[in-house]
Scaffold this motif. Sequence first.
Motif, short mmCIF file in Angstrom:
data_model
loop_
_atom_site.label_atom_id
_atom_site.label_comp_id
_atom_site.label_asym_id
_atom_site.label_seq_id
_atom_site.Cartn_x
_atom_site.Cartn_y
_atom_site.Cartn_z
N THR A 192 0.89 -1.10 -0.15
CA THR A 192 0.07 0.03 -0.18
C THR A 192 1.01 1.01 -0.02
O THR A 192 1.78 1.22 0.87
N ILE A 193 0.44 2.24 -0.97
CA ILE A 193 1.22 3.51 -0.90
C ILE A 193 0.38 4.52 -0.36
O ILE A 193 -0.63 4.70 -0.87
N ASP A 194 0.82 5.03 0.79
CA ASP A 194 -0.14 5.93 1.70
C ASP A 194 0.40 7.45 1.36
O ASP A 194 1.22 7.56 1.95
N PRO A 242 5.13 12.16 11.03
CA PRO A 242 6.34 12.07 10.48
C PRO A 242 6.70 10.40 10.39
O PRO A 242 5.83 9.73 10.92
N ASP A 243 7.74 10.17 9.27
CA ASP A 243 8.13 8.96 9.16
C ASP A 243 8.47 7.91 10.58
O ASP A 243 9.25 8.42 11.05
N ILE A 244 7.52 7.10 10.80
CA ILE A 244 7.85 6.23 12.19
C ILE A 244 9.43 5.79 12.31
O ILE A 244 9.98 5.64 13.28
N ASP A 245 9.91 5.37 10.77
CA ASP A 245 11.13 4.83 11.05
C ASP A 245 12.43 5.77 11.02
O ASP A 245 13.37 5.36 11.28
N SER A 274 0.83 13.79 0.89
CA SER A 274 1.90 13.74 1.84
C SER A 274 2.97 12.59 1.37
O SER A 274 2.64 11.36 1.22
N ILE A 275 4.27 13.09 1.57
CA ILE A 275 5.46 12.18 1.15
C ILE A 275 5.84 11.54 2.65
O ILE A 275 7.12 10.89 2.65
N SER A 276 5.60 11.70 3.66
CA SER A 276 6.51 11.76 4.91
C SER A 276 6.36 10.22 5.35
O SER A 276 7.14 9.64 5.89
N ARG A 277 5.35 9.25 4.86
CA ARG A 277 5.33 7.89 5.18
C ARG A 277 5.59 7.14 3.90
O ARG A 277 5.24 5.82 3.93
N VAL A 278 5.94 7.73 2.81
CA VAL A 278 5.86 6.93 1.62
C VAL A 278 7.49 6.66 1.12
O VAL A 278 8.41 7.67 1.09
N PRO A 279 7.89 5.28 1.11
CA PRO A 279 9.34 5.11 0.54
C PRO A 279 9.61 5.80 -0.76
O PRO A 279 8.91 5.74 -1.46
#
Length: 447
Positions: A81-83, A89-92, A421-426
């Motif tokens: 899934t692309i969210d 913010p990015d969890i990682d 939003s690009i914060s959680r998208v690899p």
Amino acid sequence: MKKYMSILSDIERKISAGRYRPGQKLPSVRKAAQDYECSGSTIIRAYAELEKRHAIYSVAQSGFYVVGHSAAARTSGDSTTIDFTSASPDIDLFPYLDFQHCLNKAIDTYRAQLFTYGDPLGMEKLRQTLVSHLAGNQVFAKMAHIAVTSGVQQALEILAKMPFPNGKMAILVEQPSYDIYLRFLAAEGIPVQGIARTAEGIDLSELEERFKSGGIKFFYTMSRNHNPLGTTLSTEQRKAIAKLAEKYDVYVVEDDYMADLGDERGYHPIHAYDSASRVVYLKSFSKVVFPGLRLGVAVLPSELLERFRVYKNYSDTSLLSQAALEVYIKNGMYERHKQTLYDRYSERIRTLLEAVRRHAETGLVRVPDVTSGMFAQLQLPQQVNLERLTERLSARNILVLPGKAFYLADYLAREKFLRISISRVPLAQIDTGVRLIVEEAARAYGR
């Protein structure tokens, strides 16, 4: 930034990018000192800090190696899934170990203050530290004018409810604007008016007319990295807003929530042009550290201070979180992590814009020129049914957020767009996600 911190950040970026793989040996201290053109002691300090953060480990008489991270340790969720919807913010990239260290240090340093009732305006030591921290954003304020809040949201709610010295009632908001705040204003029955904000900014003539005759208590604006547009007001517009506020006795609430992720060199917020004490400056720490921190800061004009204190009237913000943030800022960790986020998000934003230009050659889908932050506006033709488009994309595991949510219910002059939003998208998924959005948008438009 100190030299060893710069080296540390560079090595972390290389580890994240895969240039240094788990188990790989890092360059020797001598080789690294040559590569970074510094002393061996600077490299030793950087390596020691990386080891403390559990990013590398040392083997006696052998050297330093990259710690292995199992795939199970990552928490980004379903990779199919692309969210493009998440505003967190990015969890990682959450600074777990850094902040854990700061929590422990805060308990050791401030234990006598952490378990008592605090000042409603916030922990004095943190407010003192924020004086110099805010100055880095060209916001110059005395400690007495700084209030620590449970995120920017609490400050916005207090400002909406409390009376202002100008005796006016209505709140003027950009359209589109921060969706959660719009819902709050509607639920509370607070008089609110909308004014169009596009990729080009605000119509200053219309703004002046509203300030002149609209009974405006304050104008709520996101001066840079706007949510949902992603754009930033020009210097001319920021200066003009400050002058109009003074001329018509209207306050401005400037939500600079993305202050630490902007790339505008020499940028001055509206607050910097405020010569009449009509600007309230707000900043969040949630976008850089993590949302659960729930800490924000408000810089208030003298006329609003006492009433703001009365409406806040209790210390509801965790003193431990405040103390840990004070340590985090003061020891340089905040600055380092901020740079890491800026680098990652800027790369993703650039990739997004390049993907739109590559896949949307016909101009069916357009995006303003955004260079930093985490949001961008994908503009679509008015004929496209956003609900149907969203459903079709969801069926293809692409999650997007229609622009309708960012408007007042009775505001009719809406643009058709998706907030991306690009914060959680690899990084590797952005091009694919954009391609599928363009395909479905063309289908919805009948091409």
